[in-house]
Design a protein around this motif. Structure first.
Motif, short mmCIF file in Angstrom:
data_model
loop_
_atom_site.label_atom_id
_atom_site.label_comp_id
_atom_site.label_asym_id
_atom_site.label_seq_id
_atom_site.Cartn_x
_atom_site.Cartn_y
_atom_site.Cartn_z
N ALA A 114 0.83 -1.21 0.00
CA ALA A 114 0.00 0.00 0.00
C ALA A 114 0.86 1.26 0.00
CB ALA A 114 -0.97 -0.01 1.17
N PRO A 115 1.90 1.35 0.84
CA PRO A 115 2.76 2.54 0.77
C PRO A 115 3.48 2.66 -0.58
CG PRO A 115 3.09 1.44 2.86
CD PRO A 115 2.24 0.54 2.02
N LEU A 116 3.86 1.50 -1.15
CA LEU A 116 4.54 1.52 -2.46
C LEU A 116 3.60 2.05 -3.54
CD1 LEU A 116 7.23 0.67 -3.78
CD2 LEU A 116 6.17 -1.52 -4.27
N ILE A 117 2.35 1.63 -3.51
CA ILE A 117 1.36 2.12 -4.48
C ILE A 117 1.17 3.62 -4.29
CG2 ILE A 117 -1.08 2.03 -5.13
CD1 ILE A 117 -1.01 -0.95 -4.38
N SER A 118 1.02 4.05 -3.06
CA SER A 118 0.82 5.48 -2.77
C SER A 118 2.03 6.30 -3.18
CB SER A 118 0.55 5.68 -1.28
OG SER A 118 -0.64 5.04 -0.92
N LEU A 119 3.22 5.74 -3.05
CA LEU A 119 4.44 6.43 -3.40
C LEU A 119 4.50 6.76 -4.89
CD1 LEU A 119 7.28 7.34 -2.33
CD2 LEU A 119 8.10 5.10 -3.03
N PHE A 120 4.08 5.80 -5.72
CA PHE A 120 4.19 5.99 -7.17
C PHE A 120 2.97 6.63 -7.81
CE2 PHE A 120 7.37 2.60 -6.59
CZ PHE A 120 8.45 3.27 -7.13
N LYS B 160 -3.04 6.75 -3.76
CA LYS B 160 -3.98 5.67 -3.46
C LYS B 160 -5.21 5.84 -4.35
CE LYS B 160 -6.39 3.53 0.40
NZ LYS B 160 -6.39 2.25 -0.18
N PRO B 161 -5.53 4.82 -5.15
CA PRO B 161 -6.70 4.95 -6.02
C PRO B 161 -7.98 5.00 -5.18
CG PRO B 161 -5.83 2.72 -6.13
CD PRO B 161 -4.89 3.53 -5.30
N ASP B 162 -8.75 6.06 -5.35
CA ASP B 162 -9.98 6.22 -4.57
C ASP B 162 -11.08 6.74 -5.48
OD1 ASP B 162 -11.87 6.43 -2.63
OD2 ASP B 162 -11.00 8.18 -1.66
N TYR B 163 -11.92 5.82 -5.89
CA TYR B 163 -13.06 6.17 -6.74
C TYR B 163 -14.37 5.90 -6.01
CZ TYR B 163 -9.38 5.89 -10.22
OH TYR B 163 -8.22 6.06 -10.92
N PRO C 248 -23.33 2.58 -6.09
CA PRO C 248 -21.99 3.11 -5.84
C PRO C 248 -20.91 2.20 -6.45
CG PRO C 248 -22.79 2.05 -3.87
CD PRO C 248 -23.89 1.96 -4.90
N TYR C 249 -20.79 2.21 -7.76
CA TYR C 249 -19.84 1.34 -8.44
C TYR C 249 -18.39 1.73 -8.16
CZ TYR C 249 -19.17 4.95 -12.00
OH TYR C 249 -18.87 6.12 -12.65
N GLY C 250 -18.14 2.92 -7.67
CA GLY C 250 -16.79 3.37 -7.37
C GLY C 250 -16.14 2.56 -6.27
N VAL C 251 -16.94 2.08 -5.32
CA VAL C 251 -16.39 1.24 -4.24
C VAL C 251 -15.80 -0.03 -4.85
CG1 VAL C 251 -16.98 -0.07 -2.16
CG2 VAL C 251 -18.02 2.16 -2.56
N PHE C 252 -16.57 -0.65 -5.74
CA PHE C 252 -16.08 -1.86 -6.40
C PHE C 252 -14.86 -1.55 -7.27
CE2 PHE C 252 -15.99 -4.51 -10.22
CZ PHE C 252 -15.74 -5.74 -9.63
N LEU C 253 -14.90 -0.46 -8.00
CA LEU C 253 -13.79 -0.08 -8.88
C LEU C 253 -12.50 0.12 -8.08
CD1 LEU C 253 -13.17 0.52 -11.84
CD2 LEU C 253 -13.73 2.91 -11.40
N THR C 254 -12.59 0.81 -6.95
CA THR C 254 -11.43 1.03 -6.09
C THR C 254 -10.88 -0.30 -5.58
OG1 THR C 254 -12.25 3.18 -5.40
CG2 THR C 254 -10.61 2.16 -3.99
N SER C 255 -11.76 -1.18 -5.13
CA SER C 255 -11.33 -2.50 -4.64
C SER C 255 -10.71 -3.33 -5.75
CB SER C 255 -12.51 -3.26 -4.03
OG SER C 255 -12.95 -2.63 -2.88
N ALA C 256 -11.29 -3.29 -6.93
CA ALA C 256 -10.77 -4.06 -8.06
C ALA C 256 -9.37 -3.59 -8.47
CB ALA C 256 -11.73 -3.99 -9.24
N ILE C 257 -9.17 -2.28 -8.53
CA ILE C 257 -7.86 -1.74 -8.89
C ILE C 257 -6.83 -2.10 -7.83
CG2 ILE C 257 -6.55 0.40 -9.21
CD1 ILE C 257 -9.09 1.53 -10.59
#
Length: 137
Positions: free
Chosen positions: A39-45, A48-51, A64-73
């Protein structure tokens, strides 16, 4: 009562119980690894994906499809990183360690079935074969 005792101490049941306990511990290990490193590595580059705020409204119902989209990514990124950091190196290590073991089976030259190394006849097609220690190099 004897049958129940026999059921409890069967090998498969004990193996299953051990697998569940080890699987739960491994799940916790992966979760902590993801939280601590991935998670920190993802945030660093890329941040954090938040849709989670994305949604679509049809009539009076909100989807609220954004919750699923964020989890899927997050799942996809985590799976890719875990594959390249954990799975691939572990598979290479196991392959390297098992590579030094002597083979116990080989292919039949006629039907391509697996037969014991020292077999003189294929158990499937019955063709005569030379044991590997007598085979020409």
């Amino acid at each position: 009562m004897g049958g129940f005792k026999k059921f409890l101490f069967r090998g498969n049941l004990v193996d299953l119980a051990v697998a569940v306990v080890v699987g739960a511990a491994f799940g916790s290990l992966v979760k902590d690894f993801t939280t601590s490193f991935i998670a920190p590595l993802i945030s660093l580059f890329g941040g954090k994906p938040d849709y989670t705020k994305l949604s679509i409204k049809i009539s009076d119902t909100t989807f609220p499809y954004g919750v699923f989209l964020t989890s899927a990514i997050s799942f996809f990124i985590t799976a890719v990183i875990v594959y390249f950091i954990v799975v691939l190196p572990t598979a290479k290590l196991i392959e390297r360690l098992d590579g030094h073991k002597e083979a116990t089976e080989r292919e039949c030259p006629q039907c391509l079935s697996e037969i014991p190394v020292k077999a003189r006849r294929c158990r499937f097609c019955t063709v005569e074969v030379l044991p590997t220690n007598e085979a020409p190099a």
